[in-house]
Design an enzyme around this catalytic site. Structure first.
Site, PDB file in Angstrom:
ATOM      1  N   LYS A 253     -68.384 -72.921 107.744  1.00 35.62           N
ATOM      2  CA  LYS A 253     -67.773 -71.730 107.500  1.00 35.62           C
ATOM      3  C   LYS A 253     -68.963 -70.699 107.744  1.00 35.62           C
ATOM      4  CE  LYS A 253     -63.827 -72.899 105.864  1.00 35.62           C
ATOM      5  NZ  LYS A 253     -63.644 -74.253 106.059  1.00 35.62           N
TER       6      LYS A 253
HETATM    7  C1  LIG Z   1     -62.558 -75.255 106.535  1.00 37.15           C
HETATM    8  C2  LIG Z   1     -62.978 -76.498 106.860  1.00 37.15           C
HETATM    9  C3  LIG Z   1     -62.081 -77.649 107.899  1.00 37.15           C
HETATM   10  C4  LIG Z   1     -60.885 -76.821 108.310  1.00 37.15           C
HETATM   11  O1  LIG Z   1     -60.929 -75.586 109.212  1.00 37.15           O
HETATM   12  P1  LIG Z   1     -59.760 -74.783 109.734  1.00 37.15           P
HETATM   13  O2  LIG Z   1     -60.533 -73.584 110.486  1.00 37.15           O
HETATM   14  O3  LIG Z   1     -59.281 -74.121 108.491  1.00 37.15           O
HETATM   15  O4  LIG Z   1     -58.798 -75.623 110.354  1.00 37.15           O
HETATM   16  C5  LIG Z   1     -62.708 -78.652 108.008  1.00 37.15           C
HETATM   17  N1  LIG Z   1     -63.558 -79.136 107.513  1.00 37.15           N
HETATM   18  C6  LIG Z   1     -64.369 -78.378 106.650  1.00 37.15           C
HETATM   19  C7  LIG Z   1     -65.381 -79.112 106.211  1.00 37.15           C
HETATM   20  C8  LIG Z   1     -64.101 -77.163 106.339  1.00 37.15           C
HETATM   21  O5  LIG Z   1     -65.020 -76.608 105.630  1.00 37.15           O
END
Ligand SMILES: *Cc1c(COP(=O)(O)O)cnc(C)c1O
Length: 492
Positions: free
Chosen positions: A107
């Protein structure tokens, strides 16, 4: 220009899409035209120059200098090494490590950029209000958003997470955030209930008017905001450039990508990269036991009214996958009327797409899932085979990739998007690695140290010393109390 997936708004500038976060009357902002970009022109550039080149055509209202400043975060030491997203060769596939930012989850790749994107967007609009960022989090977005927005002038952030639905490290990360402008709220409910409550607030005119009187406007740091998706397109170009440079793919040859999926933002970013002309062949979506998307790709029925499972990959515990709306918009040939019908609230999250759209979806994405036992087993097996430690989210992707390989024998060079450092989920990674042998841990902090001892991997900086930091207690509330809480905090 940007338009709404539901046809209720068109010809909006990038700055407007990013400021608003989502279309006020429902729907998500999508680019009206997807620009093309020749990856060959990016060869030899640094990550931050690639970022500039990929993002610029989507931000025609931003000055070159503003964009250069926005992406500077990839070059200024915020990420822990010279390459913010290294492609590591593991076996005969690549792992794109997207977790070298301050909170050790992918993120950060977008949330370190979003505050500046938003700041410039506000300025372009001559908006003088302060911004109130509301975030629903299944764990990782919360901390990454808090880190991105903390102590930002003119910005306030409130993060809502499902009480008991995030890992101890995630919770501790959030409640140790410094910053005068940050609030953390534990909601009694699961992530979908959190996310739905927050979306409802975005749509509430009463609250909007009350905030307006206080010179405040809402925005979103969830991946419904275009400003979240845009920086994520960059690393697929980067992955491809590295694969070419490392001799894993002949220039112009195709790669596959595998993505651990929750809200479908990461996958949607890969899709945009492909549409921009990046040689991506298969996009593989990996889900955990909350496999609503796998069922969809099989049947064309999106059925979010079903049992919700709390798993060891909590950031993928999502049944209402927000960005899927953007995907269906493209798959349906940008048929806003269809999107409106499917997403009509009277359907309560269940709809069936037409056969032509379904075929398009199936031709674009391969979807699979792994349960928790398979995930733990994959963590152990991958470590034995490659001495590489997967976190539980990326392990789901690894398993789905293996299943894809046995089903297709596709030898295309494949990149697995690695979305979190294994240390973020240390006890469950250890459960995978050690199984029955695992001695009982005093707490999560001991698990972090032990994982580091066992594997020789270093604990990421952002996760070190968390146990000794001062915590603030999260405010607890029911989903129905969120509006009241915001009124108390910001309207008085
Ligand atoms: C947010 C997240 C996901 C999912 O990603 P999206 O873009 O919401 O599909 C997968 N793995 C981790 C560790 C995340 O933080």
């Amino acid at each position: 220009m940007y338009e709404s997936t539901r046809g209720n708004l068109a010809d909006q500038r990038a700055a407007q899409a990013i400021t608003l976060g989502m279309v006020p009357s429902g729907g998500l902002f999508v680019p009206s035209i997807i620009p093309t970009l020749n990856w060959q022109n990016l060869q030899g550039l640094t990550y931050h120059d690639v970022a500039k080149r990929v993002m610029t055509p989507y931000l025609p209202d931003f000055s070159e200098a503003a964009i250069a400043k926005i992406v500077n975060v990839y070059a200024d030491g915020t990420f822990d090494g010279p390459d913010p997203a290294p492609l590591v060769l593991v076996g005969n596939f690549g792992v794109l490590e997207l977790w070298h930012g301050p909170t050790a989850a992918f993120k950060d790749m977008a949330l370190q950029v979003l505050p500046d994107l938003l700041k410039v967007s506000l300025k372009l609009f001559n908006r003088t209000e302060e911004v109130l960022i509301l975030v629903a989090t299944s764990g990782d977005t919360g901390k990454a958003a808090l880190e991105g927005f903390k102590n930002r002038e003119g910005m306030h952030i409130v993060v809502f997470y499902p009480e008991g639905g995030v890992s101890p490290v995630q919770e501790r990360q959030m409640t140790t955030t410094e910053g005068e402008n940050t609030h953390v709220v534990a909601v009694k409910g699961n992530f979908d209930e959190c996310q739905t409550a927050v979306k409802r607030i975005f749509a509430s005119d009463t609250l909007k008017e009350q905030l307006q009187a206080k010179h405040l406007i809402f925005s979103s740091a969830n991946s419904i905001n275009w400003g979240r998706l845009l920086p994520q397109i960059v690393y697929y170009f980067w992955a491809y450039l590295q694969a070419v440079e490392q001799g894993k793919v002949t220039p112009g040859g195709k790669i596959n990508v595998v993505i651990p999926t929750g809200n479908f933002g990461n996958l949607q970013a890969a899709y945009y990269a492909k549409r921009m002309g990046l040689p991506i062949d298969r996009i593989i979506s990996a889900s955990n036991k909350n496999n609503v998307l796998v069922d969809f790709f099989e049947t064309g029925v999106y059925q979010s009214q079903r049992d919700f499972f709390q798993t060891i990959s909590p950031s993928m515990d999502i049944l209402i996958s927000s960005n899927f709306e953007r995907f269906l918009y493209e798959m349906s040939g940008r048929d806003a009327r269809k999107i409106q019908t499917w997403y009509d609230s009277k359907n309560q999250g269940t709809f069936t797409v037409d056969p032509v759209t379904l075929k398009q979806c199936q031709d674009t994405v391969y979807a699979g899932w792994a349960d928790e036992e398979e995930t733990l087993e994959t963590i152990a097996r991958a470590y034995q085979a490659y001495q590489y430690v997967f976190d539980p989210h990326t392990a789901v992707a690894m398993k789905v990739y293996e299943d894809y390989l046995s089903a297709t024998n596709d030898q295309t060079f494949t990149v697995i998007a690695s979305t979190a450092s294994p240390f973020k989920f240390a006890s469950n990674v250890l459960r995978g690695l050690e199984g029955e042998k695992l001695k009982s841990m005093r707490d999560e902090w001991e698990a972090l140290d032990y994982l580091s001892q066992l594997t020789g991997w270093k604990i990421p900086l952002g996760l070190q010393g968390l146990e000794d930091k001062v915590t603030t207690t999260a405010t607890a509330c029911e989903p129905g109390e969120i509006t009241g809480l915001l009124q108390k905090l910001f309207i008085g």
